[in-house]
Design an enzyme around this catalytic site. Structure first.
Site, PDB file in Angstrom:
ATOM      1  N   GLY A  22     -24.976 -12.088 -26.747  1.00 11.39           N
ATOM      2  CA  GLY A  22     -26.417 -11.814 -26.786  1.00 11.39           C
ATOM      3  C   GLY A  22     -27.172 -12.752 -25.849  1.00 11.39           C
ATOM      4  CB  THR A  47     -28.724  -6.239 -30.025  1.00  9.59           C
ATOM      5  OG1 THR A  47     -28.234  -7.473 -30.570  1.00  9.59           O
ATOM      6  CG2 THR A  47     -29.174  -5.317 -31.146  1.00  9.59           C
ATOM      7  CE1 TYR A 157     -33.766 -11.642 -37.008  1.00  5.44           C
ATOM      8  CE2 TYR A 157     -36.026 -12.436 -37.137  1.00  5.44           C
ATOM      9  CZ  TYR A 157     -34.745 -12.527 -36.612  1.00  5.44           C
ATOM     10  OH  TYR A 157     -34.466 -13.508 -35.693  1.00  5.44           O
TER      11      TYR A 157
HETATM   12  P1  NAD Z   1     -29.562 -10.758 -29.228  1.00  8.79           P
HETATM   13  O1  NAD Z   1     -29.801  -9.433 -29.877  1.00  8.79           O
HETATM   14  O2  NAD Z   1     -29.644 -10.843 -27.740  1.00  8.79           O
HETATM   15  O3  NAD Z   1     -28.145 -11.343 -29.652  1.00  8.79           O
HETATM   16  C1  NAD Z   1     -27.542 -11.090 -30.897  1.00  8.79           C
HETATM   17  C2  NAD Z   1     -26.077 -10.839 -30.670  1.00  8.79           C
HETATM   18  O4  NAD Z   1     -25.449 -10.638 -31.945  1.00  8.79           O
HETATM   19  C3  NAD Z   1     -25.814  -9.584 -29.829  1.00  8.79           C
HETATM   20  O5  NAD Z   1     -24.918  -9.877 -28.801  1.00  8.79           O
HETATM   21  C4  NAD Z   1     -25.223  -8.607 -30.831  1.00  8.79           C
HETATM   22  O6  NAD Z   1     -24.365  -7.651 -30.238  1.00  8.79           O
HETATM   23  C5  NAD Z   1     -24.535  -9.547 -31.809  1.00  8.79           C
HETATM   24  N1  NAD Z   1     -24.313  -8.974 -33.138  1.00  8.79           N
HETATM   25  C6  NAD Z   1     -25.226  -8.392 -33.944  1.00  8.79           C
HETATM   26  N2  NAD Z   1     -24.661  -7.999 -35.102  1.00  8.79           N
HETATM   27  C7  NAD Z   1     -23.340  -8.347 -35.004  1.00  8.79           C
HETATM   28  C8  NAD Z   1     -22.230  -8.207 -35.876  1.00  8.79           C
HETATM   29  N3  NAD Z   1     -22.335  -7.618 -37.076  1.00  8.79           N
HETATM   30  N4  NAD Z   1     -21.022  -8.695 -35.459  1.00  8.79           N
HETATM   31  C9  NAD Z   1     -20.890  -9.287 -34.250  1.00  8.79           C
HETATM   32  N5  NAD Z   1     -21.916  -9.441 -33.387  1.00  8.79           N
HETATM   33  C10 NAD Z   1     -23.128  -8.983 -33.761  1.00  8.79           C
HETATM   34  O7  NAD Z   1     -30.571 -11.772 -29.906  1.00  8.79           O
HETATM   35  P2  NAD Z   1     -30.948 -13.267 -29.495  1.00  8.79           P
HETATM   36  O8  NAD Z   1     -32.361 -13.277 -29.084  1.00  8.79           O
HETATM   37  O9  NAD Z   1     -29.919 -13.838 -28.616  1.00  8.79           O
HETATM   38  O10 NAD Z   1     -30.870 -13.988 -30.923  1.00  8.79           O
HETATM   39  C11 NAD Z   1     -29.674 -14.649 -31.338  1.00  8.79           C
HETATM   40  C12 NAD Z   1     -29.874 -15.288 -32.699  1.00  8.79           C
HETATM   41  O11 NAD Z   1     -30.972 -16.204 -32.644  1.00  8.79           O
HETATM   42  C13 NAD Z   1     -30.199 -14.289 -33.795  1.00  8.79           C
HETATM   43  O12 NAD Z   1     -29.535 -14.689 -34.977  1.00  8.79           O
HETATM   44  C14 NAD Z   1     -31.689 -14.409 -33.960  1.00  8.79           C
HETATM   45  O13 NAD Z   1     -32.093 -14.100 -35.261  1.00  8.79           O
HETATM   46  C15 NAD Z   1     -31.925 -15.876 -33.634  1.00  8.79           C
HETATM   47  N6  NAD Z   1     -33.292 -16.098 -33.136  1.00  8.79           N
HETATM   48  C16 NAD Z   1     -33.637 -15.743 -31.853  1.00  8.79           C
HETATM   49  C17 NAD Z   1     -34.942 -15.963 -31.419  1.00  8.79           C
HETATM   50  C18 NAD Z   1     -35.369 -15.627 -30.006  1.00  8.79           C
HETATM   51  O14 NAD Z   1     -36.521 -15.918 -29.643  1.00  8.79           O
HETATM   52  N7  NAD Z   1     -34.521 -15.083 -29.171  1.00  8.79           N
HETATM   53  C19 NAD Z   1     -35.901 -16.514 -32.289  1.00  8.79           C
HETATM   54  C20 NAD Z   1     -35.514 -16.809 -33.588  1.00  8.79           C
HETATM   55  C21 NAD Z   1     -34.206 -16.619 -33.987  1.00  8.79           C
END
Ligand code: NAD
Length: 333
Positions: A22, A47, A157
C-alpha cells in the site's frame, strides 16, 4: 521509553509488514531495506498494488507474500518486528469495502498479534486519528477518548481501529507482547492513488487534468497533513523504541481544505477553478495532532514543510502517474 529499552538499541533484523504494497506500507518496506532490515511483505492487493514495491522485487532480502491476513498469517523463521498496516484507509475504499475493513481491523489484527506473540517480536499497530472521530477537543492529545458515531458510514473504519487498539492492549496485558499503537494523522506523498478519494491526490489529479477542484462544503474544515518521509521516520522511531503508545504521529500544521485546494492550484500552475460540493456524512470539522508525546519520547517532529511535500508529490504525479496506473487506480475506485 520503557525502562531498559534504549532507543535505537533494539536489534531488528527481520520485519513483517502487513499491507506492505500500500501507500504507507511500501514506503516503510523501502526504508527498512535501506536500513538493511530483511522484509517480508504480506498483502492481498485489495487497495494496494504491485507497482508500489516493484523496485524491491529481485532484492534477496525482500519477500512478497500475496495473502489475506484475515485468513491466516504464517511466516517461517525469526521475526523481530511486525508492522500491521493492512487495512483500506481512504473513505472511498472503506465505504465500498465495509466488511473487509472490519475484518482486517479485527481478525487481521488478531492474526498479526498472534504472529508477534509466536515470534517474540515488537508489534506496531497502524491506528488512526479517526479514533477521535469528529473531535470535541482540539488539538487531539492521546488521552482524548474521541467522538465517534459507530453506526455512521465511517463507523466501519473507526470502530475497526478502536477494536484493534483494544486487542493490542489485551495482547500486551495477557500475553506480554511488546506492542505499540501509532495514531497516524493524514499523510500524503508519492504513491497515493489518484482516485483514492482523499483530498490531496484528488486535487492534484484534477489540477493536472485541468478539471475543477471539488472542495467539500465551504472548505473551512481543517486537516493537518504530514509528508510521508516524516511519518515513516516517526513509525520506525516508535518501532525501535519501547514505548507502548498510543502515540500521535502527524504534522500539527493545520490547513483548511480550501487552502489545500488553492495551494495545489498554485503548485501545479493550473488554471482549474474551485467547485464546492456536498460534505460527506460525519466528515470531521477539525483535525490536528498534539504531538508532544512523540517529541518527548522519540525526539521526533516533522521536518518536511507542506510546500516542500506538495512540490515533491506534484512532481511524482507528473512523472509516475501514467495511463496504466490511472487505470489500476480507477479499478479500485
Ligand atoms: P493503502 O490502502 O494504500 O494500504 C493498505 C494496504 O493493505 C493495501 O496494500 C491493501 O491491499 C492491504 N490490505 C488490505 N486488506 C488486507 C488484507 N485483508 N490482507 C492483506 N493485505 C490487505 O492505505 P495506506 O494509506 O497506506 O494506509 C496504511 C495503514 O495506515 C492503514 O492501516 C491505515 O488505516 C493507516 N492510516 C493511514 C493514514 C494515511 O493518511 N494514509 C492515516 C491514518 C491511518
Amino acid at each position: 521509553m520503557d525502562a531498559g529499552t534504549g532507543r535505537n538499541e533494539r536489534s531488528i533484523r527481520r520485519a513483517v509488514v502487513t499491507g506492505g504494497a500500500g501507500f504507507l506500507g511500501s514506503h516503510l518496506c523501502t526504508e527498512l531495506r535501506r536500513r538493511e532490515v530483511e522484509v517480508v511483505c504480506l498483502d492481498n492487493f485489495l487497495t494496494g498494488n504491485a507497482g508500489n514495491i516493484e523496485h524491491l522485487i529481485g532484492d534477496p532480502w525482500f519477500r512478497l507474500v500475496q495473502c489475506d491476513v484475515t485468513d491466516y498469517v504464517h511466516v517461517p523463521g525469526d521475526v523481530d518486528l511486525v508492522l500491521h498496516f493492512a487495512s483500506p484507509a481512504s473513505p472511498i475504499d472503506y465505504l465500498k469495502l465495509p466488511i473487509q475493513t472490519l475484518k482486517v481491523g479485527s481478525i487481521g489484527t488478531l492474526h498479526a498479534l498472534g504472529l508477534a506473540k509466536e515470534k517474540g517480536a515488537r508489534f506496531v499497530l497502524a491506528s488512526t486519528s479517526e479514533v477521535y472521530g469528529d473531535p470535541q477537543v482540539h488539538p487531539q492529545p492521546e488521552d482524548y477518548w474521541g467522538h465517534v458515531n459507530p453506526v455512521g458510514p465511517r463507523g466501519v473504519y473507526d470502530e475497526a481501529k478502536r477494536f484493534a487498539e483494544a486487542m493490542t492492549v489485551a495482547y500486551r496485558g495477557q500475553h506480554g507482547v511488546d506492542t505499540a499503537i501509532a495514531r497516524i494523522f493524514n499523510t500524503f506523498g508519492p504513491r497515493m492513488r489518484p482516485y483514492d478519494g482523499r483530498a490531496i491526490p484528488t486535487f492534484i489529479r484534477q489540477a493536472l487534468a485541468g478539471e475543477p477542484l471539488t472542495v467539500a462544503g465551504d472548505g473551512s474544515q481543517t486537516r493537518s497533513v504530514c509528508y510521508v518521509s516524516d511519518l515513516v521516520r516517526g513509525i520506525l522511531a516508535l518501532a525501535w523504541d519501547g514505548h507502548t503508545g498510543p502515540m500521535n504521529i502527524g504534522n500539527p500544521h493545520e490547513l483548511s481544505v480550501l487552502q489545500i485546494a488553492q495551494d495545489v492550484v498554485a503548485a501545479t500552475g493550473s488554471d482549474s477553478p474551485i467547485e464546492f460540493i456536498d460534505r460527506p456524512v460525519d466528515d470531521p470539522m477539525v483535525r490536528r495532532p498534539d504531538t508532544s508525546l512523540a517529541g518527548r519520547v522519540l525526539d521526533w517532529s516533522p521536518e518536511v514543510s507542506w510546500a516542500e511535500g506538495l512540490e515533491r508529490t506534484v512532481a511524482w504525479f507528473r512523472t509516475a502517474v501514467d495511463e496504466d496506473n490511472l487505470e489500476t487506480a480507477a479499478r479500485h475506485s
